[in-house]
Design a protein around this motif. Structure first.
Motif, mmCIF file in Angstrom:
data_model
loop_
_atom_site.group_PDB
_atom_site.id
_atom_site.type_symbol
_atom_site.label_atom_id
_atom_site.label_comp_id
_atom_site.label_asym_id
_atom_site.label_seq_id
_atom_site.Cartn_x
_atom_site.Cartn_y
_atom_site.Cartn_z
ATOM 1 N N VAL A 85 -26.979 4.039 32.529
ATOM 2 C CA VAL A 85 -25.590 4.263 32.939
ATOM 3 C C VAL A 85 -24.817 2.948 32.888
ATOM 4 C CG1 VAL A 85 -24.106 4.948 34.869
ATOM 5 C CG2 VAL A 85 -26.229 6.193 34.426
ATOM 6 N N ARG A 90 -24.920 4.318 26.334
ATOM 7 C CA ARG A 90 -24.857 5.578 27.077
ATOM 8 C C ARG A 90 -23.682 6.431 26.592
ATOM 9 N NH1 ARG A 90 -28.083 7.975 31.295
ATOM 10 N NH2 ARG A 90 -26.772 9.315 32.562
ATOM 11 N N THR A 156 -34.882 7.930 23.104
ATOM 12 C CA THR A 156 -34.014 8.862 23.833
ATOM 13 C C THR A 156 -34.171 10.261 23.248
ATOM 14 O OG1 THR A 156 -32.038 8.697 22.424
ATOM 15 C CG2 THR A 156 -32.333 6.989 24.122
#
Length: 205
Positions: A85, A90, A156
């Motif tokens: 974050v 992000r 990811t």
């Protein structure tokens, strides 16, 4: 336990791989043939009226669909599978996750079932969708770091999408020649021991 209704090689492979990577237990219910009239289609339709894969039935009996929504659900439990974050990565993760679903997915819907949308010119619609999809992949390849993952060193959920998409048209040879970053990411995902069984069951390796 979560039940994943899907078919080998279809979009349910993305959810299977994401859940496996996140170490979230699930069971797979094979509804192969769901896209044609018959008992498999009716069984899936009883859970999801849109008759889509993946369709997930959660622990509480509720239903979850749409791979991006499933990714968000998984990230609630495993936030480490997205960039941290507050980082630029992000923001780009969210952008590309939604971009894939909003832009690339429809080209498969129209190309795989052109007669639903252009009954007088299905082949022309199919060809144009495939050509347009290639331009999308060329754009995406330029956005990626691929060292070895889409955002550099951190694996990811976007990397899972890229791995599965490479197995669909225009296939691996085209990606190797025209979208080398996507191809490298897919190779890296295929090399993860924890995903090997799911990759094999979906004919990805």
């Amino acid at each position: 336990m979560i039940t994943v209704y899907g078919a080998p090689g279809w979009g349910s492979a993305i959810s299977e791989l994401m859940l496996t990577l996140a170490e979230i237990p699930y069971q797979f219910d094979n509804v192969d043939g769901f896209d044609k009239p018959g008992p498999q289609q009716e069984r899936l339709r009883s859970i999801n009226p849109l008759c889509q894969v993946p369709t997930l039935q959660l622990d509480d009996g509720s239903v979850m669909t749409e791979t991006a929504a499933i990714a968000l659900m998984i990230l609630d439990k495993r936030p480490d599978l997205a960039p941290p974050v507050g980082t630029p990565e992000r923001e780009q993760f969210w952008r590309l996750l939604v971009w894939l679903v909003a832009n690339v997915y429809p080209t498969f819907t129209y190309a795989d079932y052109p007669e639903r949308f252009a009954p007088d010119a299905p082949e022309q619609l199919r060809e144009r969708c495939v050509a347009y999809r290639k331009t999308l992949y060329l754009w995406l390849d330029k956005q990626l770091q691929a060292a070895p993952w889409a955002f550099g060193e951190q694996l990811t959920l976007l990397d899972i999408y890229i791995c599965v998409l490479r197995t669909w048209g225009p296939r691996q040879g085209w990606f190797a020649q025209n979208a080398p970053k996507m191809s490298a990411i897919a190779d890296a995902v295929c090399g993860l021991p924890s995903l090997r069984n799911v990759l094999r069951s979906n004919d990805i390796i």
